[in-house]
Design a protein around this motif. Structure first.
Motif, PDB file in Angstrom:
ATOM      1  N   VAL A   1     -10.138  54.352  -4.379  1.00 14.62           N
ATOM      2  CA  VAL A   1      -8.738  54.560  -4.736  1.00 14.62           C
ATOM      3  C   VAL A   1      -8.061  55.212  -3.533  1.00 14.62           C
ATOM      4  O   VAL A   1      -8.422  56.322  -3.148  1.00 14.62           O
ATOM      5  CB  VAL A   1      -8.607  55.465  -5.983  1.00 14.62           C
ATOM      6  CG1 VAL A   1      -7.149  55.743  -6.297  1.00 14.62           C
ATOM      7  CG2 VAL A   1      -9.308  54.825  -7.167  1.00 14.62           C
ATOM      8  N   THR A   2      -7.124  54.515  -2.927  1.00 13.49           N
ATOM      9  CA  THR A   2      -6.466  55.049  -1.735  1.00 13.49           C
ATOM     10  C   THR A   2      -4.954  55.137  -1.866  1.00 13.49           C
ATOM     11  O   THR A   2      -4.318  55.845  -1.100  1.00 13.49           O
ATOM     12  CB  THR A   2      -6.797  54.187  -0.497  1.00 13.49           C
ATOM     13  OG1 THR A   2      -6.423  52.832  -0.755  1.00 13.49           O
ATOM     14  CG2 THR A   2      -8.287  54.248  -0.183  1.00 13.49           C
ATOM     15  N   ALA A   3      -4.398  54.421  -2.827  1.00 13.10           N
ATOM     16  CA  ALA A   3      -2.944  54.449  -2.992  1.00 13.10           C
ATOM     17  C   ALA A   3      -2.539  55.732  -3.716  1.00 13.10           C
ATOM     18  O   ALA A   3      -3.167  56.117  -4.702  1.00 13.10           O
ATOM     19  CB  ALA A   3      -2.481  53.236  -3.788  1.00 13.10           C
ATOM     20  N   PRO A   4      -1.501  56.406  -3.229  1.00 18.51           N
ATOM     21  CA  PRO A   4      -1.055  57.608  -3.940  1.00 18.51           C
ATOM     22  C   PRO A   4      -0.484  57.230  -5.303  1.00 18.51           C
ATOM     23  O   PRO A   4       0.130  56.183  -5.466  1.00 18.51           O
ATOM     24  CB  PRO A   4       0.036  58.188  -3.034  1.00 18.51           C
ATOM     25  CG  PRO A   4       0.467  57.058  -2.163  1.00 18.51           C
ATOM     26  CD  PRO A   4      -0.679  56.101  -2.072  1.00 18.51           C
ATOM     27  N   THR A   5      -0.745  58.094  -6.280  1.00 15.53           N
ATOM     28  CA  THR A   5      -0.203  57.855  -7.609  1.00 15.53           C
ATOM     29  C   THR A   5       1.152  58.551  -7.728  1.00 15.53           C
ATOM     30  O   THR A   5       1.437  59.498  -7.001  1.00 15.53           O
ATOM     31  CB  THR A   5      -1.150  58.399  -8.693  1.00 15.53           C
ATOM     32  OG1 THR A   5      -1.363  59.786  -8.447  1.00 15.53           O
ATOM     33  CG2 THR A   5      -2.481  57.673  -8.673  1.00 15.53           C
ATOM     34  N   ARG A   6       1.966  58.073  -8.627  1.00 16.62           N
ATOM     35  CA  ARG A   6       3.272  58.676  -8.836  1.00 16.62           C
ATOM     36  C   ARG A   6       3.084  60.055  -9.451  1.00 16.62           C
ATOM     37  O   ARG A   6       2.315  60.232 -10.381  1.00 16.62           O
ATOM     38  CB  ARG A   6       4.119  57.810  -9.756  1.00 16.62           C
ATOM     39  CG  ARG A   6       5.513  58.364  -9.881  1.00 16.62           C
ATOM     40  CD  ARG A   6       6.464  57.589 -10.703  1.00 16.62           C
ATOM     41  NE  ARG A   6       5.984  56.384 -11.311  1.00 16.62           N
ATOM     42  CZ  ARG A   6       6.753  55.553 -11.967  1.00 16.62           C
ATOM     43  NH1 ARG A   6       8.027  55.794 -12.088  1.00 16.62           N
ATOM     44  NH2 ARG A   6       6.257  54.484 -12.517  1.00 16.62           N
TER      45      ARG A   6
ATOM     46  N   THR B   1     -14.241  49.524  -5.240  1.00 17.85           N
ATOM     47  CA  THR B   1     -13.061  49.704  -4.393  1.00 17.85           C
ATOM     48  C   THR B   1     -12.555  51.143  -4.481  1.00 17.85           C
ATOM     49  O   THR B   1     -12.190  51.603  -5.561  1.00 17.85           O
ATOM     50  CB  THR B   1     -11.935  48.735  -4.831  1.00 17.85           C
ATOM     51  OG1 THR B   1     -12.439  47.406  -4.810  1.00 17.85           O
ATOM     52  CG2 THR B   1     -10.733  48.848  -3.919  1.00 17.85           C
TER      53      THR B   1
END
Length: 171
Positions: A84-89, A82
């Motif tokens: 990684v597409t979500a932005p990290t903090r 999968t």
């Protein structure tokens, strides 16, 4: 960074005890991401609860060796597959955005202090890369590449923030 999945990845290679997981994790990330051993044990208990790892043999909690289960291998495979597409903090971005929103007078000071600190890190990472080339430690070298590129991008972003804030105050 997914600590549970990282632990599964390390266990997919060989069974380990908690402190061994902490040590291997930190080595595999060029010691850029320290891991609290208490977090390792908490994560192992959650992974066990979810059927992804199990203790190997008997022993006290501190010396218990853990191994990955078939369900854990399946979960790990899904994680690797999968993107990684979500932005990290990003704590730095939050700090600057909040400072601008709060109309702090010293935002440029925050930017300059951060730029200086990031330049220092960039120099340190570059030195470490020379050592990694000599030792041929590929995980360390790849982690350092990521850290160097992140530091360079951070400096560029800080420069952009400074330019935009100067334009805002001059208009």
């Amino acid at each position: 960074m997914s600590i549970p999945n990282s632990i599964l990845a390390l266990l997919s290679h060989t069974p380990l005890h908690g402190y061994g997981l902490k040590t291997r994790f930190e080595k595999s990330t060029a010691e850029a991401w320290p891991l609290n051993v208490g977090q390792v044990y908490t994560t192992l208990r959650r992974l066990e609860r979810d059927g992804l790892v199990k203790p190997q043999g008997e022993g006290d909690a501190a010396q218990q060796v853990w191994k990955i289960t078939q369900a854990g291998r399946k979960s790990l495979s899904e994680w690797f597959d999968t993107p990684v597409t979500a932005p990290t903090r990003n704590e730095l971005a939050i700090k600057i955005l909040v400072a601008v929103t709060a109309e702090r007078k010293d935002v440029s000071d925050i930017i300059e202090r951060q730029r200086t600190a990031t330049m220092g890190l960039l120099q340190k990472y570059t030195q470490y890369k020379k050592e990694a080339y000599r030792s041929k430690d590929m995980p360390w070298l790849l982690a350092l590449d990521a850290l160097v590129l992140k530091a360079e991008a951070e400096i560029r972003w800080l420069d952009l923030c400074e330019q935009r804030l100067k334009r805002r105050t001059s208009s």
